[in-house]
Design a protein around this motif. Sequence first.
Motif, short mmCIF file in Angstrom:
data_model
loop_
_atom_site.label_atom_id
_atom_site.label_comp_id
_atom_site.label_asym_id
_atom_site.label_seq_id
_atom_site.Cartn_x
_atom_site.Cartn_y
_atom_site.Cartn_z
N ASN A 1 -15.80 -12.35 3.33
CA ASN A 1 -16.31 -11.01 3.61
C ASN A 1 -17.83 -11.03 3.79
O ASN A 1 -18.56 -10.22 3.22
N ILE B 1 -16.35 -17.63 11.94
CA ILE B 1 -15.45 -16.48 11.86
C ILE B 1 -14.54 -16.60 10.65
O ILE B 1 -14.32 -15.63 9.92
N TYR B 2 -14.03 -17.79 10.39
CA TYR B 2 -13.19 -18.03 9.21
C TYR B 2 -13.95 -17.70 7.93
O TYR B 2 -13.44 -17.00 7.05
N GLU C 1 -14.11 -6.08 14.43
CA GLU C 1 -13.70 -7.28 13.70
C GLU C 1 -13.51 -8.39 14.72
O GLU C 1 -12.78 -8.22 15.70
N LYS D 1 -11.95 -11.73 16.03
CA LYS D 1 -10.71 -12.46 15.79
C LYS D 1 -10.85 -13.95 16.06
O LYS D 1 -10.22 -14.76 15.40
N MET E 1 -16.59 -15.79 7.62
CA MET E 1 -16.86 -14.35 7.60
C MET E 1 -15.64 -13.59 7.07
O MET E 1 -15.78 -12.70 6.23
N ALA E 2 -14.46 -13.97 7.54
CA ALA E 2 -13.24 -13.25 7.15
C ALA E 2 -12.83 -13.54 5.70
O ALA E 2 -12.49 -12.63 4.96
N THR E 3 -12.86 -14.81 5.31
CA THR E 3 -12.36 -15.15 3.97
C THR E 3 -13.34 -14.81 2.86
O THR E 3 -12.94 -14.57 1.73
N ASN F 1 -15.61 -20.60 15.48
CA ASN F 1 -14.38 -20.26 14.74
C ASN F 1 -14.52 -20.58 13.25
O ASN F 1 -13.97 -19.86 12.41
#
Length: 140
Positions: free
Chosen positions: A80, A73-74, A114, A116, A76-78, A70
Motif C-alpha cells: 500500500n 506495481i507489485y 489503480e 494493474k 505498491m499493491a502489497t 511490474n
Amino acid sequence: MTNSAGYELFPHEADMGVRGWGGTPETAFEQAGLAMTAVVTDPVSVRPETAVAIRCEAPDLELLLVDWLNALIYEMATRNLLFSRFDVCIEGSRLSGSAWGEPVDAERHGPAVEIKGATYTDLRVFRESERWIAQTIIDV
C-alpha cells in the motif's frame, strides 16, 4: 535534445503511456517510475520515507523495463505504498534498485487510478541523440 532527465505521460485508449528519459538507461528507468507514480498522484506529494529493494532480470532492456515497473506495481499493491524516489543500477541483464515512498494517504495523495500492470504495448528503450528513452503503456 538535451541530456536532462524527465518524464511524461501520454494517452493510449483506456490506458496510459509512461515515458522517462535521461543520460543513461538507469536514469530513464527511474524517470519512468516517476511517470508511473504520476498516473496515480503528483510524485511531489509522496514522501520518500520507506525504502524497498527491487531486483529483476531479463534478456534485454525493454523486457527489463516491464519487469522493473511490474515489480514496483507489485510493491505498491502489497505494501500500500506510493513511490517518489528511485535508484537503478543495470549490469548486463540484471537490474538492482531501490524505491522510496510512503503509505497511501487518500486525503493527501487523492489517488486517481489503480495501476494493474505494465504492458508490452508501445514498449521501447532506446538511445536518441544524447539521451535514453524508456516507455511503455500502463494498464489502469
